[in-house]
Design a protein around this motif. Sequence first.
Motif, PDB file in Angstrom:
ATOM      1  N   ALA A  94      21.516 -41.911 -42.967  1.00  0.00           N
ATOM      2  CA  ALA A  94      20.245 -42.066 -44.490  1.00  0.00           C
ATOM      3  C   ALA A  94      20.849 -41.388 -45.556  1.00  0.00           C
ATOM      4  N   VAL A  95      21.631 -39.982 -44.944  1.00  0.00           N
ATOM      5  CA  VAL A  95      22.529 -39.388 -46.764  1.00  0.00           C
ATOM      6  C   VAL A  95      23.232 -40.055 -46.969  1.00  0.00           C
ATOM      7  N   GLN A  96      24.271 -40.166 -45.993  1.00  0.00           N
ATOM      8  CA  GLN A  96      25.374 -41.115 -46.332  1.00  0.00           C
ATOM      9  C   GLN A  96      25.643 -42.636 -47.205  1.00  0.00           C
ATOM     10  N   LYS A  97      24.112 -43.705 -46.485  1.00  0.00           N
ATOM     11  CA  LYS A  97      23.802 -45.179 -46.940  1.00  0.00           C
ATOM     12  C   LYS A  97      23.545 -44.325 -48.739  1.00  0.00           C
ATOM     13  N   HIS A  98      22.941 -43.220 -48.751  1.00  0.00           N
ATOM     14  CA  HIS A  98      21.940 -43.171 -50.043  1.00  0.00           C
ATOM     15  C   HIS A  98      23.833 -42.861 -51.021  1.00  0.00           C
ATOM     16  N   PHE A  99      24.703 -41.909 -50.800  1.00  0.00           N
ATOM     17  CA  PHE A  99      25.530 -41.837 -51.949  1.00  0.00           C
ATOM     18  C   PHE A  99      26.338 -43.330 -52.109  1.00  0.00           C
ATOM     19  N   GLU A 100      26.303 -44.076 -50.855  1.00  0.00           N
ATOM     20  CA  GLU A 100      27.376 -45.205 -51.525  1.00  0.00           C
ATOM     21  C   GLU A 100      26.915 -46.152 -51.782  1.00  0.00           C
ATOM     22  N   GLN A 101      25.360 -46.600 -52.018  1.00  0.00           N
ATOM     23  CA  GLN A 101      24.882 -47.099 -53.076  1.00  0.00           C
ATOM     24  C   GLN A 101      25.800 -46.359 -54.395  1.00  0.00           C
ATOM     25  N   GLU A 102      25.700 -47.929 -55.231  1.00  0.00           N
ATOM     26  CA  GLU A 102      26.513 -47.936 -56.591  1.00  0.00           C
ATOM     27  C   GLU A 102      25.828 -47.193 -57.604  1.00  0.00           C
ATOM     28  N   GLU A 103      25.099 -46.860 -57.127  1.00  0.00           N
ATOM     29  CA  GLU A 103      23.976 -46.183 -58.528  1.00  0.00           C
ATOM     30  C   GLU A 103      23.844 -44.267 -58.025  1.00  0.00           C
ATOM     31  N   ASN A 104      24.745 -44.506 -57.059  1.00  0.00           N
ATOM     32  CA  ASN A 104      24.766 -43.411 -56.146  1.00  0.00           C
ATOM     33  C   ASN A 104      26.184 -42.354 -56.204  1.00  0.00           C
ATOM     34  N   LYS A 105      26.862 -43.011 -56.445  1.00  0.00           N
ATOM     35  CA  LYS A 105      28.527 -42.842 -55.830  1.00  0.00           C
ATOM     36  C   LYS A 105      28.970 -41.677 -56.965  1.00  0.00           C
ATOM     37  N   ASP A 106      28.245 -41.396 -58.228  1.00  0.00           N
ATOM     38  CA  ASP A 106      28.994 -40.085 -58.348  1.00  0.00           C
ATOM     39  C   ASP A 106      27.868 -38.848 -58.670  1.00  0.00           C
ATOM     40  N   ARG A 107      26.727 -38.577 -58.201  1.00  0.00           N
ATOM     41  CA  ARG A 107      25.831 -38.484 -57.871  1.00  0.00           C
ATOM     42  C   ARG A 107      25.942 -36.921 -57.507  1.00  0.00           C
ATOM     43  N   LYS A 108      25.582 -35.571 -57.230  1.00  0.00           N
ATOM     44  CA  LYS A 108      26.654 -34.497 -56.966  1.00  0.00           C
ATOM     45  C   LYS A 108      25.473 -33.871 -55.892  1.00  0.00           C
ATOM     46  N   PHE A 109      24.434 -34.497 -55.879  1.00  0.00           N
ATOM     47  CA  PHE A 109      23.086 -34.227 -54.174  1.00  0.00           C
ATOM     48  C   PHE A 109      22.705 -35.239 -53.734  1.00  0.00           C
ATOM     49  N   TYR A 110      21.942 -34.571 -52.813  1.00  0.00           N
ATOM     50  CA  TYR A 110      20.244 -35.691 -52.236  1.00  0.00           C
ATOM     51  C   TYR A 110      19.213 -35.029 -51.770  1.00  0.00           C
ATOM     52  N   VAL A 111      18.887 -35.108 -52.379  1.00  0.00           N
ATOM     53  CA  VAL A 111      17.085 -34.318 -51.497  1.00  0.00           C
ATOM     54  C   VAL A 111      16.440 -35.606 -50.921  1.00  0.00           C
ATOM     55  N   GLY A 112      15.891 -35.844 -50.000  1.00  0.00           N
ATOM     56  CA  GLY A 112      15.003 -36.615 -48.967  1.00  0.00           C
ATOM     57  C   GLY A 112      14.111 -36.424 -47.868  1.00  0.00           C
ATOM     58  N   HIS A 113      13.341 -37.282 -47.826  1.00  0.00           N
ATOM     59  CA  HIS A 113      12.854 -36.578 -46.379  1.00  0.00           C
ATOM     60  C   HIS A 113      13.352 -37.607 -44.973  1.00  0.00           C
ATOM     61  N   LEU A 114      14.467 -37.103 -44.377  1.00  0.00           N
ATOM     62  CA  LEU A 114      15.041 -38.068 -42.996  1.00  0.00           C
ATOM     63  C   LEU A 114      14.041 -39.023 -41.884  1.00  0.00           C
ATOM     64  N   PRO A 115      14.345 -40.152 -41.821  1.00  0.00           N
ATOM     65  CA  PRO A 115      13.359 -40.781 -41.056  1.00  0.00           C
ATOM     66  C   PRO A 115      13.509 -40.393 -39.241  1.00  0.00           C
ATOM     67  N   ILE A 116      13.226 -39.488 -38.784  1.00  0.00           N
ATOM     68  CA  ILE A 116      13.416 -38.083 -37.517  1.00  0.00           C
ATOM     69  C   ILE A 116      12.145 -37.721 -37.440  1.00  0.00           C
ATOM     70  N   SER A 117      12.946 -37.757 -36.139  1.00  0.00           N
ATOM     71  CA  SER A 117      11.288 -35.976 -36.306  1.00  0.00           C
ATOM     72  C   SER A 117      11.720 -34.025 -36.588  1.00  0.00           C
ATOM     73  N   ALA A 118      11.417 -33.309 -36.416  1.00  0.00           N
ATOM     74  CA  ALA A 118      11.693 -32.639 -36.374  1.00  0.00           C
ATOM     75  C   ALA A 118      12.126 -31.230 -36.275  1.00  0.00           C
ATOM     76  N   ASN A 119      13.399 -32.378 -36.101  1.00  0.00           N
ATOM     77  CA  ASN A 119      14.476 -32.183 -35.547  1.00  0.00           C
ATOM     78  C   ASN A 119      15.892 -31.004 -36.155  1.00  0.00           C
ATOM     79  N   ALA A 120      15.261 -29.937 -36.262  1.00  0.00           N
ATOM     80  CA  ALA A 120      16.043 -28.428 -36.768  1.00  0.00           C
ATOM     81  C   ALA A 120      18.098 -29.218 -36.527  1.00  0.00           C
ATOM     82  N   LYS A 121      17.752 -29.856 -35.105  1.00  0.00           N
ATOM     83  CA  LYS A 121      19.743 -29.431 -34.722  1.00  0.00           C
ATOM     84  C   LYS A 121      20.419 -30.949 -35.419  1.00  0.00           C
ATOM     85  N   ALA A 122      19.343 -32.224 -35.530  1.00  0.00           N
ATOM     86  CA  ALA A 122      19.474 -32.880 -36.372  1.00  0.00           C
ATOM     87  C   ALA A 122      19.797 -32.662 -37.927  1.00  0.00           C
ATOM     88  N   ILE A 123      19.677 -32.093 -38.800  1.00  0.00           N
ATOM     89  CA  ILE A 123      19.198 -31.314 -40.370  1.00  0.00           C
ATOM     90  C   ILE A 123      20.455 -30.127 -39.770  1.00  0.00           C
TER      91      ILE A 123
END
Length: 970
Positions: free
Chosen positions: A845-874
């Motif tokens: 999900a994070v990688q796809k965000h940065f792969e989008q044309e408009e986000n290629k030069d963004r220095k950060f990502y803030v978002g709600h991931l489509p998963i459970s409250a999984n501390a290990k995944a974070i």
Amino acid sequence: MADGSTWSSTKVRQTFLEFFESKGHTIVPSSSVVPFDDPTLLQTDMLTNDFSFCNAGMNQFKPIFLGTIGKTDPMAKLKRATDTQKCIRAGGKHNDLDDVGKDSYHHTFFEMLGNWSFGDYFKKEAIEWSWELLTKVYGLDASRLYCSYFEGDPAMGLEPDLEAKQLWMAVGVPEDHIIPGNMKDNFWEMGDQGPCGPCSEIHYDKIGGRNAAALVNQDDPMVVEIWNNVFIQFDRQADKSLKSLPAKHVDTGMGFERLVSALQNTSSNYATDVFTPLFKKIQEVAGARPYTDKYGKDDVDGIDTAYRVVADHLRLLSFAISDGAAPNNIGRGYVVRRVLRRGARYARKYFKVEIGSFFSSLLPALVEQMGEQFPDLKQKQADIVEILDEEEVAFAITLDRGEKQFEKYAAAAIKAGENKLSGAEVWRLYDTFGFSTDLTQLMAEERGLTIDENEVEIAKEKAREASKAVKDAVQTFPKLNVHQIAELENEIKIPRPDAEPKYLKGDTKSKVQLIFTKDGFLKSSKDLSPKAPFGLILDKTNFYAESGGQVADTGRVIIDGTAEFRVLDVQEYAGYVVHNGYLEYGDLSAGDEVICEYDELRRHPIRSNHTGTHILNHSLREVLGDDINQKGSLVDADKLRFDFSYKTGVTLSQIAIIEDLSNRYIQQNLKTYTKDVDLGLAKQIEGVRAVFGETYPDPVRVVSIGVEVDELLENPKNPEWRKVSVEFCGGTHVDQTGIIKDLVIVEESGIAKGIRRIVAYTGEGAKNAQRDAKLFKEKLDRISAMDYGDEKAAAVKAAAVELDRLSISTLTKEELRKTFLGIQKLVVEEQKKRQKAESSTALTAVQKHFEQEENKDRKFYVGHLPISANAKAISDVMTYYKTKDKARSVYVFAGSKDDAVMHGVYVGTDLASKGVTAEEWTTAVSTVIGGKTGGKEPSRQGAGAEPAKLEEAVAKAEEWIAEKLKALSI
């Protein structure tokens, strides 16, 4: 009107179940009256008798109503159900004990017929079927039936249930037979919070030919509630507000005994065939006059009341014991004990029978009547008999003396012009003679006296506070030293006591010899401070002094109404027996005639455990060989512990054989024989067991299980005697091994080099261990059948803790552990698979965000991931950017606003070089979502304390970094 002659109670019950089965309901067996897995139905205040059993038909369906039932639970798929539920109301919130015998319709044990809808049909069907069954199937006269509906409560924001009223009118109930009712009578709630709703009762007029609407819910014995339809449609919130439930339920309960009374056209439940077979048996056993169904002043001799009490109490006792509520001084067991004692007192006072086996002699009639519907009653008949007899015998010991003492108190109160017993007297009757408060209340009413429960409470607290300190001082009681023994023997010339009565059952009359304190011997206790601990030396005793691994007896030494010495510990010194304890009240002096009363209900399991120890010792030698020697033992009321020499650990297969041999010995119900034998001769008995290195008296007491000692001595070298348990022992034992019931080994371990230890339970302890194992096995089956998810993972985690704490058969525990490990392995594998999948989903999900044309030069990502409250995944996402894409920053959230939220941040090198820190960023977010975060720069991670603010927290993370970058002119 129904023809009463055609409606036997058996037919009434069967017709109800078959009717609702024809309406698509599943017939569900009654649950136990002892809801071991429902803590809301057990309170623990002995004085107020506030203990509860299963008291309504809905109890076993509570998880469905509450929405907590597991998906794989057998009842999870139920939409419609019907049953007859065994119920007990003799304690707690619902307590009918005081009314039993006095009126025609209260019972401590009763059946509740019920039909249930779980989110399926609702008011219309429930009302239509109720009317159809009562009037069309059972044929009750419709003009005698009255229906109530909820009148509403403006203060609670509740409207009248006019829908129910209209539905009753639609089936043909006249409007003047439909009565509004208030919150108390017509609104049902499971508790302070949770499912609730209006209810609609059906009442029956036993007289007829009149309009009895005004008598509904007025405690008129001729106009009684027979059925209640509860319409569960609200959910009570913590703030007392009500929310409509997404699924509406029907919960009904019909009093079986009351219905039978209506159908058999009797004015009393007790005049039906639910009770008449029991009355016939009581008449046969007691030789009493026939039952005539008289009440109050009409029951001149009180015998009809006694019939009702005894029959009712027999039902409660039998069903409670068969479902696992053995009489004792704790919780539900105390309810059973006080009900038995109440019934026993009625039986002796009014039927003039000897107490000891009265209730058990009535049991066959109950089993014949109800054993088919409730098979546990039949299967456990022998256990019920044994427990009833044991309890009656124990109470018979003090009943005579307790009644005499009550009469003294009553006579003194009447002579003084008082109309009540003092709280101290009521408490003393309980504490000394086992008379529960309600039993004393009953006896007081017979004499025109009252009791004040507040006074009793004060007396109880005073007694407990005063005795608390001295009970902690058991280890500090003085011990007789060699000089004091010589003083007793040579100077004071006190003979050693006769201790043979310890092998007999019952009380012993004795005489006080001396008082023994840390300062020496006294003739009287009068100069001692109140509750001062001291020792009592008697000329005869039935108390067992601690020895041979068996704990000391506890009990009382009493002068009825004058003095009571509480015995906490008993020790023997060179033949002198010292009873250590303190005075509850009064004084004792040398020469006083006293009654010695050991606690029989405590000694009973001690006997079982001691005889069980002998049988275990014998089985160990049979399986492990002749080198097995006893190295120590402990026998108390809870368990037996046996230490023995053996070089290696005992294998599970050996434990299985040892346990099996022991139980086969027990099940033969062999008699226990004892005899004092010349030590030299006793040692010649083939296979006799003794503790190596211990000095035995001469003559020595020989305990043989299954063969008379004299027969052993006729040919002491007979090799057959090796198959018999024969030991030198001064302890107390059961008369026959069948009393032990079962022996369950719960622990085998090493305690020193070459020394092993076995801990085992017998009797009720063994039964409880077996029950706990069965319940845990059922829990594992439910967990195993659950679909994988957080609920199953949590259940496995909780089960691991519970399994470690379980005190059950070692063999069973090993089997359960294997089952559990298999379930746990699958869960762990699923967790790993899920963890891997969620980590992949999060990172993608994070990688796809940065792969989008408009986000290629963004220095950060803030978002709600489509998963459970999984501390290990974070953590995995943060680690990826920390190691593979160090320049970029990520702030990610996972979970749900309705459940739990985890969040974490990694500050990449681009932002970190500008002064952005993970601590500042997470601190800003935590002001919104709560909780704490931790970690070392450039990353931090935490759990949100307020998941409902998830979206707000995500927005805050974006807002903060935007403002930060703006301030840095980036």
